[in-house]
Every structure is written in C-alpha cells, then in structure tokens.
Write an enzyme that holds these catalytic residues in place. Structure first.
Site, mmCIF file in Angstrom:
data_model
loop_
_atom_site.group_PDB
_atom_site.id
_atom_site.type_symbol
_atom_site.label_atom_id
_atom_site.label_comp_id
_atom_site.label_asym_id
_atom_site.label_seq_id
_atom_site.Cartn_x
_atom_site.Cartn_y
_atom_site.Cartn_z
ATOM 1 C CD GLN B 237 -3.080 -0.974 2.202
ATOM 2 O OE1 GLN B 237 -3.335 -1.996 2.814
ATOM 3 N NE2 GLN B 237 -3.664 0.181 2.504
ATOM 4 N NE ARG B 384 -14.223 0.599 3.015
ATOM 5 C CZ ARG B 384 -14.523 0.105 1.825
ATOM 6 N NH1 ARG B 384 -14.431 -1.170 1.592
ATOM 7 N NH2 ARG B 384 -14.933 0.893 0.856
ATOM 8 C CD GLU B 760 -9.552 4.602 5.358
ATOM 9 O OE1 GLU B 760 -9.366 5.672 5.938
ATOM 10 O OE2 GLU B 760 -8.661 3.797 5.090
#
Lengths: 284, 806
Positions: B237, B384, B760
């Site tokens: 990521q 998330r 999120e």
C-alpha cells in the site's frame, strides 16, 4: 492450501472403480463432486494417494420417478435436485433443503451421493434422507446391497459403507403430506447451527404420520422416532410440538464450536424444530 | 486541433467528465474480464517459489530445526532459518511502530502461525511438500492471550527487550508493557467528573478482527546480479516507503531498488506493513540470483498478517442532568500481540484515537492508552479506517448511548444538543485536533427526517408492547451513529512514518496532442484512482478525463509518496494533483496569451480553453496550447508542458456522516435481520458520485461484518479459532441489506478542491450503527451494553441474560 501429491483416476465404469479400490484399499478414495474431499486434501487433513473420480461412470447421474419410487443417482448434483420439476412435485422437501446448501457455485458441483457418503455431521442430506427413510445402494466386490439411511451413520465420517464399496443410488418412497426443511446458519455456505427436516401427513385434522430428523447437532444425523410419534394422533398444537421437541432434545448431543455454546445450540434446535413442524403442518 | 464543431459550454464541461461526473470506472474493464495483473499473475523466467514453515504453538522455545529431509527433496533449493539471516542482520526487522520483529523464529516463537523457516523450491507444490519435511523441535511455554493478565504475569514474552525500561514511546511499566500514551488533561477531567450531575461508565471490548482483502499478501523479488538492481513486486500500500526501508535494511543503494505494486486486490490496511515473506523472498533472490515468489494462502493471511482493533476501552462520560456533556475520560488497554507492528504515524502510538470526543462539543477530556504484548499475531492496522478512528468512533457512539440510557433520554436528541455547532468551525477539540469544517445539525436532521425517526420509535414501542404480551418473539432495534472522521494524514510537522513525512505527490506530463499522463505517490487497491484522479485533472486543466492516464505504484517512474491508506489519497495526493494541474494551467496561460497576442492577464481559463477576456470568440484550447508548448519557439518560455507538486497538507480533513439502521431481532435464535440502512455522508466536494456510492456500499458491508460476526478469536492456548472463511465472517451479497445513500456537501476549507476522502467513513460510522441497532433492541429490557461481534449466539446470550427466554 496445496495438497500432497496423488494419482488421479477416471474409470469408465463401476467395475474399473471397484478394481482400483480393491488394488489400493485404504489409500484410495472415490470422489463425486469433490466439494468436501478436495478442501480436506488441500488442508492436508485427508491424505489420498489414489483419487478415483466417478464423473465418467455411467448410470449414476439420473433422477427416475415411477410408481411412487424416486431413484436418485449418486452423481446427481444439488443443482439438478433443485432444477428437476418432477422431483419438486414428488418430494418438494428435497428442493427446499438443497436451496439451503452452500451457494450456487458449489451446488453445480456438489452431489447428493458425496454429501451422503462423506459422513460429515454438518451435511444436510443425511438428516433429510433419514427423515424420508431412504435406502442407499452400495456396490462392492461381492455385489450390491441396500442399507437404510437410518442405519448408515455410525459416527463422524464413519458409515456402514466399507472401503471397497461405492454408494451408487438413493431410493425413496415419494413422501406425502406437508414438509419443511428449516436451517439456521451464520451465512451462505456455512454448515447448520441447527437444521430440521420434517414430513407430516394428516387425516381428519390430526397428524397421521410424522418423521423428524435434525442435522449438525450430534456426530451423526438424528432421526427421532419418539419425536415423530409425539405428534401422531394430535392436532399438532403447542403441547404436542413441545413434547416432540423435548424428545428430540433428549437425543441430540451438540458440541460447542464457533457457532456457539451447547445451551445456545439446544435452544436454537428447539426453535428451529418448532418452526419446521409448524410449517410442515401448515402444508399437510 | 481536433474539430471545429460548435459546442455549448455545457457540452464542453460534459466532455471533460470532470469533477462531479458519475464516470464509469476505467479499471473495471480489465478487472471484470480477468485481465488484472496481481502478484500471483507475475511470472518471471527461472522463478523459484517460497513457502513458510510456521509455528503450531503460540509460545514455545525452538530447540532445533532439522532441514535435512526437506533439502533432500528433489527441487528444493534452500531452506532459510534465522541462522541464515543473522549474518545479514535480517533475522529481525524494524516495525512501523519503533519495535522490532523476528523475520524468522530466533530461538522462540511468540504466536501461532509465526514464520519459522522459509523453503525455496523450483515448484510451488514441491515447496509445500518440503515444508512438511522440515523437522522443528519445540518446547512449549506458558501462553498469554489476555492483555490484563500479561501486565500482571511473571512470564516474559520478549526476552530480547530485557532491561529496557523505555521503548519507542516512552517508559515501560512492566516487561510485557509497550507504552503509555496520554492526551488531554486528566486532572481537570476527573474534577469535572467528580462535580458532574450525571456520570455514565462503561467498559467495552472492541474485538480483534482482520482486514482480509480478497487478494492475500505476496511478493516477487528479482535480484539482477549483473547490473546490481533489485526489483520487488509486492502487495504494497506504500511502495515508496518499502523501497526506502528495503534500502536501509539491505544496504543496497536506493536507486538500485525498484518497487512495483501491480494491481492490488484490496488492502484495507492489511498491506501497509512489511512482512517476513517480503524479506525472505528478497533474501532468497539475492542468495540464488533468480526471482523468488512468495504468496500466502488465506489461512496464513488471517493467522499471521496484520490484525485490526483488539482494544479494551473503559469510558466515563459526564453531563448535566438535561444532557449537556461536560467531560470524557477514556482508558484503553491495547493488545498489540507479540511485536508492536502497529501502522501509525510515529508520534501517535494509538493513531488518532484522540478523535474520540467525536462530533460533540466536549470541553474537557482525557485519553490514556497502554500498549501490551501478548501471544497473538502482531499488527494493529487501520482496517478501512484512518489510524484507530474506528475504535474512537465506536467508543464515543457507545458512550453517547450509555449516557442516553443513564439520562433516560432519546439518543438522537442527546446527540443533537451536544453537536459542535456550524459556527464553531474551525473547532479546537479538547484532545488537540482542529476540526476544519462541519454542519452536523443539518445532516442529522436530514437523516432523521429521511427515515421518519419519530415513526420508527413509535413502531418500536408497539413492538415492545406486543413482545411483552407474547404476541411476537421479534424485537426491533434502531441504530444511530453520527461520526466525524479524521483523515488525510498528514501534515509533515506532526505526521511521519519511520521519519518519512506524510506528504504526497503528483507529476503531470501533457503530451503534444493534448492528452496526458499523471503519476502519483499513492497506489489504488480498488479505490478507482485511475478514474477519479483523472477527473480532478480534467476539471483543473481542461483535458478530458478519458485522455488522461493515471499511473501509480512503480517507484522508478512515480514521484515519491507515502501511499494509500487512512483515506489519505484524495486529501493529500488529490490535492497534489490539483496543485500540479494549476501549475500546468499557469504555464499554459502564458502560452495561450502569446498565441492570442495579448497580455497574460488578459486571458482567462474557461473549461477546456483560454479565452480573451471580453472576447470569448478568441480562444486557444488546451490541446492547441499543448501542441504549441512543444513545437513552437515561444520567447521566454522553455518548451514542454509538465509539472510536479508535492503537497504537505496544512491540516487533516474531517468527513462526517449520519447513519440509521433498522433491525429486527429474532429473540429465540439470535438472528438479526436488517430491514433498512440509511447512510448520509459528507465528504466535502464529491469527485465521482458513483465511486463514492461504491465506496460506501463496501465500507458498510465491512462494518456489518465486524459488528455482526467477523473476528479473529483465540483459545486459551493461543490457537486461532477463526482461521478460514468457514468461521471468519466475510459477508456475501446474501447477507448484505439494501443501502440507501444520501449526502450533504461541506467542502474542506483548506483543501484545493474541498474534498475530504470517503473510502473509510462508512466503515467508521457503520460499525457503531449496526451495533447500536442490536443493543437498542434490548434497551427497553434493561440492556446497557454488550460487546461485539453480535453474532447469533451472542445476541441470543444477551436475550438469555435479560431473561427473555422463559
């Protein structure tokens, strides 16, 4: 999730299957849809050096209905159970139950025979077949024999089938009356927290016959004769249902797992069975 | 250049497919046709395959490792153990949280599934067979899975830290203690509590769960011994951070390392950290000189890669008797597992948990967090959510409910009278954050009206009456949640990871024919960056989004950035994109003015062109300007049309939202049925409504999962009980309700385009909303609080404890 090495066979007839079983004994397993066995092999929880695929064996993929008898080949998939209109007419509980097994992708591959022969306490078909008093045809080196579903299951993954036999067909007398298959699960694809199969016939507003089995509440499916008898000759009111549930609760023996503790499972078993009886009776 | 067809201004705007357009995701053509390129799709010539021997024990001494039988298997090239990595100083590695972590078991194992040895073979199947042949002798040690027990126990989990009374975040109180982190004024908070008319207390456990992306973690490392270049493909990521860390650890100069994140099948925080598999594949490639692939399976992913949550939160909230909140006290015991591998900005060992005052004007507050070691897998990532924001919002939204019970007040009204007012922004929170903008009352009123809140409460009361009279066995819960997120980490002055400031970047090249490529320091894992960032640029520079390629994830080509997590891509890299676009526009304006033979100040930008002020028929399109930029000698202006922007945000952004869930609960089976879910989100300026909608559906579904069943559960021996998708709850379409989405728009005042980030929010707001619905159903029967996950048996247990199963 990578299985150990194995040899793969795809015989063209049952004789070929039996010959391989005779040759390899314990080291061989037959496979129909593979949806129980292959995951176990990938987890390396089942070691199968010789895997015999039944897919090319003729005569095991049909559903035949005549003279009140239903014959289901062991290779018939859950999808075919659902899609078969004649079967939905003669034994609608089969469709209702199959619709609650796994998900469409699995049902395209998973077979009735595999579901029954594996002896997994979580499988739905064993309890259902006990409810319907099915007969299983087993073919082995000494020929063919028939075993009642109610006599077939001995313990988890242990059945009356011997290692050199193949379950080829299931025979059921077409049921009459009302039916229900009620299942509680955590999500699609899960085994039952509790599931109940009920067939009831009525005569003059009273229960004439009742057959009741439950799934995943013991190491084998539980068909309770006394639970069914508790409904017979009653109007299937609250007290009769309570009595039937009480008999069933005497016979189940759930264990704690991620689905919950024993007390929860027993409570849910009672609730699910109550609903199944009520729904079956409303259809009787 | 292209055509002279007269288009209306409206048509020209529509052609851009810029901001506000529900443009279809350009990524989906390849994803829906199976043409994605994920880690396991990467196959290099001569590539070897790695697989791990993992510990079956949660705590044990490793007495010996015998690799002979494995090495004897045909096709096995190497079996690496800590002893092999030690000469390279790679048997341990630093974590993102300032701790260190074993790459391969160094004398002991500390959690089930820990990496013990790395087998390298010519074939993936041979590698798996060889794993079975590695003989490891363990001597089991007592296991601690409870953080409170850990803080009392004589058992030392981390002998390597013996004698260290101070860690990366200050003093350690006990050998199993990691840090204490405090924010706010405890003394003043306690004083307010002592003097308060009403105080509500509650302890809640936010259980351990896991992000469980569809694609598990993996890497392919390829060391080219001829040119000295190391290429690492991985599920990263934050690819640029991986390159820097890999360089620091390996000693290979950074220009000789190329890190590539290809398509990533979901991250949700799980792919932020560095895992032993990455390190081992790199070492194995360096040792063998050929590429080495490592891809974990689902069970390995759930057991050993970064978990989320696992917070024990003890709260006190004080108020006047008419419901005005006067103070908030929160203490967290944070179970970090065997190594502190939390993904947080360096100065925030509990992330942004200090946003736990929520959306409310709370004058005084205190937060204390103690991090603790146990025999569980390391992690603590932001699943998330922005760093620990889900925990913070769950905490405050539960405390509000508990306070409402204490006050015998309606929980919607209690929220309303305590919201930070629209005129209070920018708002300074008691725990140190400056909320940039918000209009909570408007959002709340809109939400309550949309669901007919009063009507729902009436229906619920009727249901309770019917239940008490034996007419039904079903109860009805109304779940409320109002959340404020803090995303877009973040300002370099206070946000860094391992010393690397959390700016982000965008580099744009306009091609001579008027199309463009933009590269960013972020990396999409499904968020749709290639779609939405092109839309930002389209609006900024007047080139259609369809003519703009967005590229991310290759450190040799993309500008440096800190990656994608914590809803930071739009707030930070999105801002960089807009700012780089504005640089392009500024230069283009000079070129246009030259071409139109007027002064720079006499032209203005209009959708896709520069027009002479007052004479709109005289214009140059951006495409014409681009061509001239490369092919015409313009005095005083160097050729080309490119720009780069590194954006250091002045503040975080604060998306918010109002959610309502209506649920029916079968008291006898514990089965909840979600009848309705309404989600109002305010993420500031909306770039692509369809992508936002998709993000909200996804985040809510993961919220449903966490609230209603998804957990990583351990038994007393430290065995993972939920290591497969049979038991780890990943909802399917069947379990997911129909979501109703809605929005208000309160742009961020400091962001170039006013956007705040949205990926999120639905998870952050959804978890307390689903949970509150379950608990609200039992409020009339005396329930104050019950812990997640609210799976069937726990809901049943709640009903059982309240005596509802007579």
């Amino acid at each position: 999730m990578i299985p150990a090495a194995f040899d793969y066979y795809r015989p063209k007839d049952l004789a070929g299957v039996l010959a391989l079983l005779r040759e390899h004994g314990d080291d061989a397993r037959v496979m129909a849809g593979g949806h129980s066995l292959i995951p176990m092999m990938k987890l390396r929880m089942a070691e199968v050096p010789h895997l015999i695929d039944l897919q090319d064996v003729p005569g095991m993929s049909e559903i035949l209905i005549s003279d009140g008898k239903i014959r289901i080949g062991a290779l018939v998939t859950q999808y075919e159970i659902i899609a078969h209109e004649g079967l939905a007419q003669s034994a609608p509980i089969l469709r209702e139950a199959a619709m609650q097994i796994a998900d469409p992708q699995v049902r395209y591959m998973g077979t009735v025979g595999g579901n029954l022969a594996n002896g997994d306490p979580g499988n739905d078909m064993p309890g259902l077949m006990q409810c319907l008093d099915a007969q299983f045809t087993l073919v082995g080196p000494d020929g063919e024999r028939s075993v009642a579903a109610r006599e077939f299951y001995e313990a988890a993954y242990l059945t009356a089938r011997t290692d050199d036999e193949v379950l080829t067909e299931i025979t059921i007398s077409a049921p009459t009356g009302g039916y229900a298959y009620e299942k509680q699960k955590r999500k699609i694809g899960d085994y039952a927290t509790a599931a109940a199969a009920v067939q009831i016939t009525q005569s003059g507003g009273r229960c004439a016959l009742a057959s009741i089995a439950m799934t995943n509440l013991s190491d084998v499916p539980v068909w309770s004769q006394s639970a069914g008898s508790a409904l017979v000759d009653t109007e299937v009111g609250g007290d009769a249902i309570k009595a039937a549930v009480a008999y069933m609760l005497d016979e189940i023996d759930p264990t704690e797992d991620n689905r919950g503790p024993v007390a929860f499972k027993r409570h849910v078993a009672g609730a699910i069975l109550t609903r199944a009886i009520q729904r079956a009776w409303s259809r009787a | 250049m292209k055509d002279d067809v007269e288009l209306t201004r409206e048509d020209r705007v529509a052609n851009l497919k810029g901001m506000g357009c529900a443009r279809k995701r350009v990524e989906d053509a390849r994803f829906t046709q199976g043409k994605g390129n994920y880690i396991d799709d990467i196959n290099l010539p001569g590539m070897l395959h790695g697989d791990f021997v993992r510990s079956p024990y949660a705590h044990a001494k490793v007495v010996s490792i015998n690799t002979e039988a494995a090495m004897a298997l045909d096709g096995v090239i190497a079996v690496l153990t800590a002893k092999d990595l030690e000469p390279l100083s790679l048997h341990w590695m630093p974590t993102l949280a300032g701790d260190k972590q074993m790459v391969l078991a160094d004398g002991k194992v500390l959690f089930q599934g820990q990496e013990v040895a790395f087998v390298v073979a010519t074939d993936r199947y041979i590698a798996a067979d060889a794993v079975e042949l590695v003989e490891v002798e363990y001597e089991d040690l007592p296991v601690i899975t409870d953080p409170f027990e850990a803080l009392k126990s004589d058992i030392v989990l981390r002998e390597d830290l013996a004698g260290q009374t101070s860690g990366a975040h200050g003093p350690r109180k006990h050998h199993n203690h990691i840090f204490t982190w405090e924010v706010g004024d405890e003394e003043a908070t306690n004083q307010v509590m002592d003097e308060a008319e009403v105080v509500a207390e509650e302890t809640m456990y936010y259980h351990r769960t896991h992000p469980c992306p569809l694609e598990t973690c993996g890497s392919v490392a390829s060391m080219d011994k001829v040119n000295g270049k190391l290429t690492v493909y991985g599920t990263f990521q934050a690819p640029h951070v991986v390159r820097t860390v890999a360089s620091l650890l390996s000693g290979i100069e950074e220009h000789n390392i190329r890190v590539i994140s290809p398509d990533i099948g979901g991250g949700f925080g799980n792919k932020v950290g560095v895992y032993p598999g990455y390190v081992c594949s790199i070492v194995a490639s360096i040792v063998t000189g050929v590429p080495v692939k490592w891809v974990e399976d689902r069970m390995e992913n759930l057991m050993s890669t970064a978990f989320a949550r696992d917070y024990w939160m003890k709260g006190r909230i004080s108020a006047t008797k008419d419901g005005k909140i006067t103070g908030l006290h929160c203490h967290v015991t944070a179970d970090h597992g065997a190594f502190d591998a939390c993904a947080d900005p360096t100065k925030f060992p509990a992330g942004f948990m200090s946003v736990c005052t929520g959306s409310y004007d709370i004058p005084v507050a205190y937060l204390g967090v103690d991090g603790v070691y146990t025999n569980k897998a390391p992690g603590g990532v932001s699943y998330r959510c922005s760093f620990r924001v889900t925990e913070a919002v769950y905490f405050i939204e539960r405390m509000i409910e508990v306070l409402a019970i204490e006050l015998n007040m309606d929980a919607a009204e209690l929220r309303r009278i305590n919201f930070i007012g629209k005129d209070q922004f920018p708002y300074q929170s008691a725990l140190g954050w400056e909320y940039d903008s918000g209009d909570y009352h408007t959002a709340w009123d809109k939400a309550l009206k949309a669901v007919d809140y009063e009507g729902l409460r009436r229906e619920q009361a009727e249901r309770v009456t019917a239940f008490k009279q034996g007419e039904t066995r079903s109860l009805m819960g109304i779940g409320l949640a109002f959340f404020t997120e803090i995303v877009g980490a973040g300002p370099v002055k206070n946000c860094d990871i391992l010393g690397m400031g959390m700016f982000d970047s965008c580099e744009i090249r306009i091609h001579p024919t008027g199309s463009a490529i933009a590269r960013l320091g972020t990396i999409s894992q499904g968020q749709g960056h290639a779609t939405t960032f092109a839309q930002i640029l389209a609006s900024e520079i007047g080139i259609p989004a369809d003519s703009i390629t967005i590229e991310e994830g290759d450190t040799d080509t993309a500008p440096y950035g800190l990656g994608t997590y914590g809803s930071r891509s739009t707030p930070v890299a999105g801002a960089a994109t807009a700012m780089a676009g504005r640089k392009i526009r500024a230069k283009a304006q000079m070129i246009a003015a030259y071409l139109l033979e007027v002064h720079d100040d006499d032209v203005e930008f209009d959708v896709d062109r520069f027009v002479v002020k007052g004479a709109p028929e005289r214009f140059k399109t951006m495409a014409e300007v681009a061509y001239a930029a490369y092919n015409q000698a313009i005095p005083g202006i160097e050729p080309g049309l490119e720009a780069v922007s590194y954006y250091d945000p002045p503040n975080m952004t604060y998306p918010f939202g109002a959610y309502v869930c209506v649920m029916d609960i079968d008291v006898d089976t514990g089965v909840p049925t979600i009848r309705r879910f309404y989600a109002l989100d305010d993420c500031g300026t909306r770039i692509n409504p369809m992508v936002i909608e998709g993000q909200i559906h996804g985040g809510l579904t993961e919220a449903l999962a966490v609230a209603l069943g998804q957990e990583i559960a351990y038994d007393d021996m430290g065995n993972v009980k939920t290591g497969t998708l049979m038991d780890f709850f990943l909802p399917t379409a069947w379990e997911v309700p129909n979501y109703e989405t809605d929005h208000t728009v309160t742009p961020s005042p400091h962001h170039p385009i006013g956007a705040k980030g949205v990926g999120e929010s639905p998870h952050v707001g959804g978890v307390p909303c689903f949970s509150n619905a379950v608990m609200d159903a039992f409020r009339a029967f005396g329930l104050r609080h019950s812990n997640m996950p609210h799976d069937h048996w726990r809901i049943w247990q709640t009903a059982q404890d309240l005596g509802l199963h007579k």
